[in-house]
Every structure is written in structure tokens, then in C-alpha cells.
Design a protein around this motif. Structure first.
Motif, PDB file in Angstrom:
ATOM      1  N   ARG A 133       0.840  -1.199   0.000  1.00 36.48           N
ATOM      2  CA  ARG A 133       0.000   0.000   0.000  1.00 36.48           C
ATOM      3  C   ARG A 133       0.877   1.251   0.000  1.00 36.48           C
ATOM      4  N   VAL A 134       0.456   2.255  -0.768  1.00 36.16           N
ATOM      5  CA  VAL A 134       1.137   3.548  -0.794  1.00 36.16           C
ATOM      6  C   VAL A 134       0.081   4.649  -0.724  1.00 36.16           C
ATOM      7  N   ALA A 135       0.506   5.843  -0.415  1.00 32.22           N
ATOM      8  CA  ALA A 135      -0.381   7.006  -0.379  1.00 32.22           C
ATOM      9  C   ALA A 135       0.329   8.160  -1.061  1.00 32.22           C
ATOM     10  N   VAL A 142      -4.320   6.312  -6.563  1.00 27.98           N
ATOM     11  CA  VAL A 142      -3.069   5.556  -6.490  1.00 27.98           C
ATOM     12  C   VAL A 142      -2.910   5.072  -5.061  1.00 27.98           C
ATOM     13  N   SER A 143      -3.050   3.770  -4.868  1.00 26.71           N
ATOM     14  CA  SER A 143      -2.991   3.208  -3.516  1.00 26.71           C
ATOM     15  C   SER A 143      -2.060   2.011  -3.410  1.00 26.71           C
ATOM     16  N   ILE A 144      -1.470   1.567  -4.551  1.00 28.27           N
ATOM     17  CA  ILE A 144      -0.563   0.415  -4.501  1.00 28.27           C
ATOM     18  C   ILE A 144       0.737   0.758  -5.231  1.00 28.27           C
ATOM     19  N   VAL A 163       8.243   1.072  -6.852  1.00 29.05           N
ATOM     20  CA  VAL A 163       7.763   1.991  -7.884  1.00 29.05           C
ATOM     21  C   VAL A 163       6.247   2.095  -7.784  1.00 29.05           C
ATOM     22  N   ASN A 164       5.753   3.307  -8.057  1.00 28.27           N
ATOM     23  CA  ASN A 164       4.302   3.508  -8.056  1.00 28.27           C
ATOM     24  C   ASN A 164       3.979   4.722  -8.930  1.00 28.27           C
ATOM     25  N   ASP A 165       2.738   4.805  -9.373  1.00 29.93           N
ATOM     26  CA  ASP A 165       2.286   5.949 -10.153  1.00 29.93           C
ATOM     27  C   ASP A 165       2.222   7.182  -9.260  1.00 29.93           C
ATOM     28  N   ASP A 170      -3.880   3.738 -10.502  1.00 25.85           N
ATOM     29  CA  ASP A 170      -2.958   2.595 -10.536  1.00 25.85           C
ATOM     30  C   ASP A 170      -3.587   1.358 -11.193  1.00 25.85           C
ATOM     31  N   ARG A 171      -4.860   1.441 -11.566  1.00 21.94           N
ATOM     32  CA  ARG A 171      -5.500   0.301 -12.220  1.00 21.94           C
ATOM     33  C   ARG A 171      -5.909   0.637 -13.660  1.00 21.94           C
TER      34      ARG A 171
END
Length: 253
Positions: A133-135, A142-144, A163-165, A170-171
Motif C-alpha cells: 500500500r502507498v499514499a 493511487v494506492s498500490i 515503484v508507483n504511479d 494505478d488500475r
């Protein structure tokens, strides 16, 4: 003409612009007068000393043709004391800078779903990929994020790259952020990322050649495909020139 008059006459001679200073005569008359006056008592001795001081000032103040005589010492230079009211520099005690606060014993992020084993080993650790999980402030969709880590034999995880958007969702369909390792030496991370959609094959292009990625679907959402490139096919950190995803029929997504 008495001794005092002769001394005054010798000094007045120096006041004429065309006259040369007869220093020997001035000193001679001064000595004679000083010797005679010394006998007369303390008051006369004081007068003689004052006149002798005048002689010295005149001798220093008049330039001599050709500069000072050989071996003659230059007049002393007076050094002014520090100006009143100027404070001396203040000595400050330098306190040691406290070390930065370092977070220790922080538990690793909890993986969402099952770990994906890449088949790459670093000693006893295995290279794994997993979502966490990210914030992102201001980006609620964007949560992952996708992490590349190592799992030790006791099951503990060490995250090397995450890495994350940073915008959008994110989906959303298509490719998302790709992770390149540009710093690791002991445990290099194979290039990795994820794709959302019915991808059955993902191919990267580098230096005019095609490199196939390995794929694994995320256990939480089967539309999310995790991919990575074998280090023997693509050197970790080497940038791709392009990347393509195709479905089961070979159609480009």
C-alpha cells in the motif's frame, strides 16, 4: 656671539632653501651649550635637553641628497594602538551537531497478496516481487506500489526498489511505472514493472533486439500482470528502447 646665539645661528641656516644642513656644527654647538649649561643646575639642563630634542627633529625632517648615509638606520615607525570602542572578536563555543534521527527496527511493508518468486537468487535470499500500500498526496486513485525485494530463509523481507504511479489511477489499462536498478552491485534488481490488461506476452526492445519478459498475475487482481526481465537477457539498469504487450492472439494491447 655667545654659545646660545651660535647654536641658534646654526639652526637658522637650515631655513634658507639654498643652505645645506651642517649637522656636525649643530650637534657640536648643542653639545657645547649642553656641557656649559649642565654646570648651571637642573633648570639649565632641562633647557639644553629640550634644544637637543629640537636638533634631532630637524635632522630627521630634512631630506639628505642621495638618501641616507650607509649604515644609517631609518627612523622608527610608530604603530597606532587599536581604536577605542572596537570590541575584540568574540569566541563562540561550537556545539556538536546532533546526528540525524534514523528510524530503526521499522517493520517492512506488508505484502498485498502472494509473493512472486522471480527464480533469481542472491546467496540464500530469493528475489521476489510484491505489491504494498502507498499514499500519494492529492492522488486518491493511487494506492498500490510494486516492490522488488529479497526474502530470507526465515521469511523476512527486504525491499530494494519500490515503484508507483504519481498521477492518474494505478488500475488504468496499460503499462505503469517501470523499475530500473542503477545502484545495486551486490544484489542487482532485474528490470520490472506491471501491466493492467489481458497481456499474455510482453516484449522489450534494446539495441535493436527483442527481449521477452517473464510474467506472473497478481493474486489479488488477475488483470494486473507483473513482469520482469532475466538478468542474463537484460542487464539490470539498462534502459529499454520500447516495450509492447500482446494478448493471447498476438494482438498488440
Amino acid at each position: 656671539m655667545n654659545e646660545l646665539e651660535r647654536l641658534r645661528h646654526a639652526m637658522r641656516v637650515t631655513e634658507r632653501p639654498d643652505a645645506a644642513l651642517d649637522l656636525a656644527a649643530v650637534l657640536r654647538e648643542g653639545r657645547r651649550l649642553r656641557t656649559r649649561r649642565r654646570i648651571a643646575g637642573a633648570g639649565a639642563a632641562t633647557l639644553a635637553a629640550g634644544l637637543a630634542g629640537v636638533v634631532v627633529v630637524v635632522a630627521v625632517g630634512v631630506p639628505r641628497p642621495g638618501g641616507p648615509a650607509p649604515g644609517e638606520r631609518p627612523p622608527p615607525v610608530a604603530v597606532a594602538p587599536p581604536s577605542a570602542g572596537v570590541s575584540p572578536p568574540v569566541e563562540r563555543s561550537l556545539e556538536p551537531t546532533p546526528p540525524p534521527t534514523v528510524a530503526r527496527d521499522v517493520p517492512p511493508p506488508k505484502a498485498l497478496g502472494r509473493l512472486v518468486d522471480s527464480g533469481v537468487r542472491h546467496g540464500d535470499d530469493r528475489r521476489v516481487y510484491y505489491f504494498v500500500r502507498v499514499a500519494v498526496p492529492g492522488v486518491p486513485k493511487v494506492s498500490i506500489g510494486l516492490a522488488a525485494g529479497r526474502q530470507a530463509p526465515d521469511g523476512s523481507l527486504t525491499t530494494d526498489i519500490l515503484v508507483n504511479d504519481v498521477e492518474g489511477s494505478d488500475r488504468s489499462a496499460g503499462f505503469h511505472e517501470i523499475g530500473y536498478d542503477e545502484r545495486s552491485a551486490a544484489a542487482p534488481v532485474p528490470t520490472f514493472g506491471y501491466f493492467v490488461g489481458p497481456a499474455q506476452r510482453i516484449t522489450g526492445a534494446v539495441d535493436g533486439r527483442q527481449v521477452d519478459a517473464r510474467l506472473a498475475r497478481w493474486s489479488v487482481d488477475k488483470q494486473v500482470v507483473i513482469f520482469w526481465f532475466e538478468p542474463t537477457q537484460l542487464t539490470p539498469g539498462e534502459r529499454l528502447d520500447g516495450i509492447i504487450a500482446r494478448d493471447s492472439s498476438g494482438r498488440r494491447l
